[in-house]
Write a protein that holds these residues in place. Sequence first.
Motif, PDB file in Angstrom:
ATOM      1  N   THR A 114     -16.806 -35.070 -14.687  1.00 10.77           N
ATOM      2  CA  THR A 114     -17.423 -34.056 -15.533  1.00 10.77           C
ATOM      3  C   THR A 114     -18.080 -33.008 -14.647  1.00 10.77           C
ATOM      4  OG1 THR A 114     -19.442 -35.388 -15.671  1.00 10.77           O
ATOM      5  CG2 THR A 114     -17.870 -35.578 -17.505  1.00 10.77           C
ATOM      6  N   ALA A 115     -18.341 -31.861 -15.249  1.00  8.08           N
ATOM      7  CA  ALA A 115     -18.960 -30.767 -14.506  1.00  8.08           C
ATOM      8  C   ALA A 115     -19.574 -29.770 -15.478  1.00  8.08           C
ATOM      9  CB  ALA A 115     -17.923 -30.062 -13.641  1.00  8.08           C
ATOM     10  N   PHE A 116     -20.516 -28.996 -14.967  1.00 10.48           N
ATOM     11  CA  PHE A 116     -21.021 -27.848 -15.708  1.00 10.48           C
ATOM     12  C   PHE A 116     -20.120 -26.672 -15.389  1.00 10.48           C
ATOM     13  CE2 PHE A 116     -24.986 -30.315 -15.337  1.00 10.48           C
ATOM     14  CZ  PHE A 116     -25.348 -30.350 -16.673  1.00 10.48           C
ATOM     15  N   ALA A 117     -19.755 -25.911 -16.413  1.00 15.61           N
ATOM     16  CA  ALA A 117     -18.936 -24.713 -16.232  1.00 15.61           C
ATOM     17  C   ALA A 117     -19.571 -23.570 -17.011  1.00 15.61           C
ATOM     18  CB  ALA A 117     -17.513 -24.961 -16.738  1.00 15.61           C
ATOM     19  N   VAL A 118     -19.495 -22.376 -16.473  1.00 14.98           N
ATOM     20  CA  VAL A 118     -20.044 -21.218 -17.173  1.00 14.98           C
ATOM     21  C   VAL A 118     -19.188 -20.942 -18.401  1.00 14.98           C
ATOM     22  CG1 VAL A 118     -20.527 -18.748 -17.043  1.00 14.98           C
ATOM     23  CG2 VAL A 118     -21.043 -20.231 -15.083  1.00 14.98           C
ATOM     24  N   ARG A 119     -19.811 -20.988 -19.561  1.00 15.96           N
ATOM     25  CA  ARG A 119     -19.142 -20.701 -20.837  1.00 15.96           C
ATOM     26  C   ARG A 119     -19.246 -19.220 -21.152  1.00 15.96           C
ATOM     27  NH1 ARG A 119     -16.882 -19.424 -24.945  1.00 15.96           N
ATOM     28  NH2 ARG A 119     -16.866 -20.497 -26.913  1.00 15.96           N
ATOM     29  N   SER A 120     -20.428 -18.659 -20.885  1.00 16.47           N
ATOM     30  CA  SER A 120     -20.614 -17.226 -21.091  1.00 16.47           C
ATOM     31  C   SER A 120     -21.752 -16.737 -20.204  1.00 16.47           C
ATOM     32  CB  SER A 120     -20.918 -16.909 -22.561  1.00 16.47           C
ATOM     33  OG  SER A 120     -22.139 -17.496 -22.956  1.00 16.47           O
ATOM     34  N   ALA A 121     -21.688 -15.447 -19.906  1.00 19.28           N
ATOM     35  CA  ALA A 121     -22.737 -14.809 -19.124  1.00 19.28           C
ATOM     36  C   ALA A 121     -22.882 -13.374 -19.597  1.00 19.28           C
ATOM     37  CB  ALA A 121     -22.410 -14.843 -17.634  1.00 19.28           C
ATOM     38  N   HIS A 122     -24.117 -12.978 -19.803  1.00 26.88           N
ATOM     39  CA  HIS A 122     -24.420 -11.591 -20.157  1.00 26.88           C
ATOM     40  C   HIS A 122     -25.255 -11.034 -19.010  1.00 26.88           C
ATOM     41  CE1 HIS A 122     -25.382  -8.057 -22.504  1.00 26.88           C
ATOM     42  NE2 HIS A 122     -26.596  -8.169 -22.009  1.00 26.88           N
ATOM     43  N   ILE A 123     -24.802  -9.922 -18.434  1.00 19.07           N
ATOM     44  CA  ILE A 123     -25.453  -9.386 -17.240  1.00 19.07           C
ATOM     45  C   ILE A 123     -25.934  -7.960 -17.507  1.00 19.07           C
ATOM     46  CG2 ILE A 123     -25.188  -8.855 -14.792  1.00 19.07           C
ATOM     47  CD1 ILE A 123     -22.789 -10.785 -14.802  1.00 19.07           C
ATOM     48  N   ASP A 124     -27.202  -7.714 -17.179  1.00 11.81           N
ATOM     49  CA  ASP A 124     -27.753  -6.364 -17.198  1.00 11.81           C
ATOM     50  C   ASP A 124     -28.078  -5.975 -15.761  1.00 11.81           C
ATOM     51  OD1 ASP A 124     -27.764  -5.785 -19.962  1.00 11.81           O
ATOM     52  OD2 ASP A 124     -29.579  -6.960 -20.244  1.00 11.81           O
ATOM     53  N   PHE A 125     -27.421  -4.932 -15.278  1.00  8.59           N
ATOM     54  CA  PHE A 125     -27.683  -4.409 -13.937  1.00  8.59           C
ATOM     55  C   PHE A 125     -28.732  -3.314 -14.086  1.00  8.59           C
ATOM     56  CE2 PHE A 125     -23.274  -5.884 -13.959  1.00  8.59           C
ATOM     57  CZ  PHE A 125     -23.281  -6.757 -12.883  1.00  8.59           C
ATOM     58  N   LEU A 126     -29.933  -3.571 -13.603  1.00 14.32           N
ATOM     59  CA  LEU A 126     -31.041  -2.643 -13.799  1.00 14.32           C
ATOM     60  C   LEU A 126     -31.241  -1.694 -12.618  1.00 14.32           C
ATOM     61  CD1 LEU A 126     -33.483  -5.311 -15.254  1.00 14.32           C
ATOM     62  CD2 LEU A 126     -32.023  -3.723 -16.530  1.00 14.32           C
ATOM     63  N   ARG A 135     -36.303  -8.161  -6.280  1.00 15.49           N
ATOM     64  CA  ARG A 135     -36.544  -7.821  -4.874  1.00 15.49           C
ATOM     65  C   ARG A 135     -37.883  -8.451  -4.505  1.00 15.49           C
ATOM     66  NH1 ARG A 135     -36.386  -2.635  -5.090  1.00 15.49           N
ATOM     67  NH2 ARG A 135     -34.141  -2.480  -4.908  1.00 15.49           N
ATOM     68  N   ALA A 136     -37.883  -9.309  -3.492  1.00 13.05           N
ATOM     69  CA  ALA A 136     -39.054 -10.127  -3.169  1.00 13.05           C
ATOM     70  C   ALA A 136     -40.247  -9.310  -2.680  1.00 13.05           C
ATOM     71  CB  ALA A 136     -38.687 -11.192  -2.143  1.00 13.05           C
ATOM     72  N   ASP A 137     -40.009  -8.242  -1.926  1.00 11.70           N
ATOM     73  CA  ASP A 137     -41.147  -7.536  -1.333  1.00 11.70           C
ATOM     74  C   ASP A 137     -41.959  -6.720  -2.324  1.00 11.70           C
ATOM     75  OD1 ASP A 137     -39.294  -5.485  -1.674  1.00 11.70           O
ATOM     76  OD2 ASP A 137     -39.618  -4.603   0.313  1.00 11.70           O
ATOM     77  N   ASP A 138     -41.330  -6.228  -3.409  1.00  5.50           N
ATOM     78  CA  ASP A 138     -42.095  -5.407  -4.352  1.00  5.50           C
ATOM     79  C   ASP A 138     -42.024  -5.902  -5.797  1.00  5.50           C
ATOM     80  OD1 ASP A 138     -39.553  -4.643  -5.187  1.00  5.50           O
ATOM     81  OD2 ASP A 138     -39.751  -2.559  -4.515  1.00  5.50           O
ATOM     82  N   GLY A 139     -41.275  -6.992  -6.045  1.00  5.19           N
ATOM     83  CA  GLY A 139     -41.214  -7.566  -7.388  1.00  5.19           C
ATOM     84  C   GLY A 139     -40.345  -6.805  -8.375  1.00  5.19           C
ATOM     85  N   THR A 140     -39.574  -5.835  -7.905  1.00  2.00           N
ATOM     86  CA  THR A 140     -38.723  -5.057  -8.796  1.00  2.00           C
ATOM     87  C   THR A 140     -37.594  -5.929  -9.344  1.00  2.00           C
ATOM     88  OG1 THR A 140     -39.160  -3.022  -7.565  1.00  2.00           O
ATOM     89  CG2 THR A 140     -37.193  -3.044  -8.966  1.00  2.00           C
ATOM     90  N   GLU A 141     -37.472  -5.955 -10.668  1.00  3.93           N
ATOM     91  CA  GLU A 141     -36.384  -6.696 -11.303  1.00  3.93           C
ATOM     92  C   GLU A 141     -35.104  -5.875 -11.182  1.00  3.93           C
ATOM     93  OE1 GLU A 141     -35.421  -9.086 -15.421  1.00  3.93           O
ATOM     94  OE2 GLU A 141     -36.995  -7.570 -15.437  1.00  3.93           O
ATOM     95  N   LEU A 142     -34.069  -6.509 -10.620  1.00  2.58           N
ATOM     96  CA  LEU A 142     -32.813  -5.816 -10.368  1.00  2.58           C
ATOM     97  C   LEU A 142     -31.717  -6.175 -11.364  1.00  2.58           C
ATOM     98  CD1 LEU A 142     -32.766  -6.364  -6.498  1.00  2.58           C
ATOM     99  CD2 LEU A 142     -33.765  -4.447  -7.776  1.00  2.58           C
ATOM    100  N   VAL A 143     -31.626  -7.456 -11.695  1.00  2.00           N
ATOM    101  CA  VAL A 143     -30.546  -7.951 -12.555  1.00  2.00           C
ATOM    102  C   VAL A 143     -31.088  -9.044 -13.460  1.00  2.00           C
ATOM    103  CG1 VAL A 143     -28.280  -9.096 -12.572  1.00  2.00           C
ATOM    104  CG2 VAL A 143     -28.813  -7.450 -10.775  1.00  2.00           C
ATOM    105  N   ARG A 144     -30.631  -9.045 -14.707  1.00  2.00           N
ATOM    106  CA  ARG A 144     -30.919 -10.126 -15.664  1.00  2.00           C
ATOM    107  C   ARG A 144     -29.594 -10.738 -16.076  1.00  2.00           C
ATOM    108  NH1 ARG A 144     -34.209  -6.759 -19.749  1.00  2.00           N
ATOM    109  NH2 ARG A 144     -35.762  -6.105 -18.252  1.00  2.00           N
ATOM    110  N   ILE A 145     -29.563 -12.071 -16.091  1.00  2.00           N
ATOM    111  CA  ILE A 145     -28.339 -12.765 -16.481  1.00  2.00           C
ATOM    112  C   ILE A 145     -28.705 -13.865 -17.476  1.00  2.00           C
ATOM    113  CG2 ILE A 145     -26.309 -14.043 -15.687  1.00  2.00           C
ATOM    114  CD1 ILE A 145     -26.888 -12.921 -12.862  1.00  2.00           C
TER     115      ILE A 145
END
Length: 141
Positions: free
Chosen positions: A56-68, A99-109
């Motif tokens: 058995t395994a986990f497999a990605v069924r769906s992904a929604h991506i926002d590139f910010l 981004r670790a140095d300034d906390g800017t959110e880049l992508v949401r998945i």
Amino acid sequence: MSAIHTFPIRVYYEDTDAGGIVYHSNYLNFAERARTELVRELGVSQRDMLEEGEGTAFAVRSAHIDFLRPARLDDLLSVQTEVTSIGGASIELDQRIIRADDGTELVRIGVRLGYITLSGKPARIPAPVRELFAKRISERR
């Protein structure tokens, strides 16, 4: 144990396009590495799941991506993963790449993982594995 799992990633030259910006599909690779490390941290052996019984395994069924915003060469990123729900044969997660140095959110998945046999049929997530993931469900919801 925190509800949010954090995994650091450094952006290397191989992750970028000719302009030094992370190529869009590499964010999926970063998120996959973070999910793998979350599972490992929970004490679940993906190798054992693959090799036991019919496998058995986990497999990605769906992904929604926002590139910010873009990540760039040499950026230190943090992939934050939150378990949001668990079903009989699926797990839903929210992942943020920051981004670790300034906390800017880049992508949401938003990711939905299915639990399947190696022949591709859905399978119930074993109770001990479900319990481990349940302990990580974010209370911010």
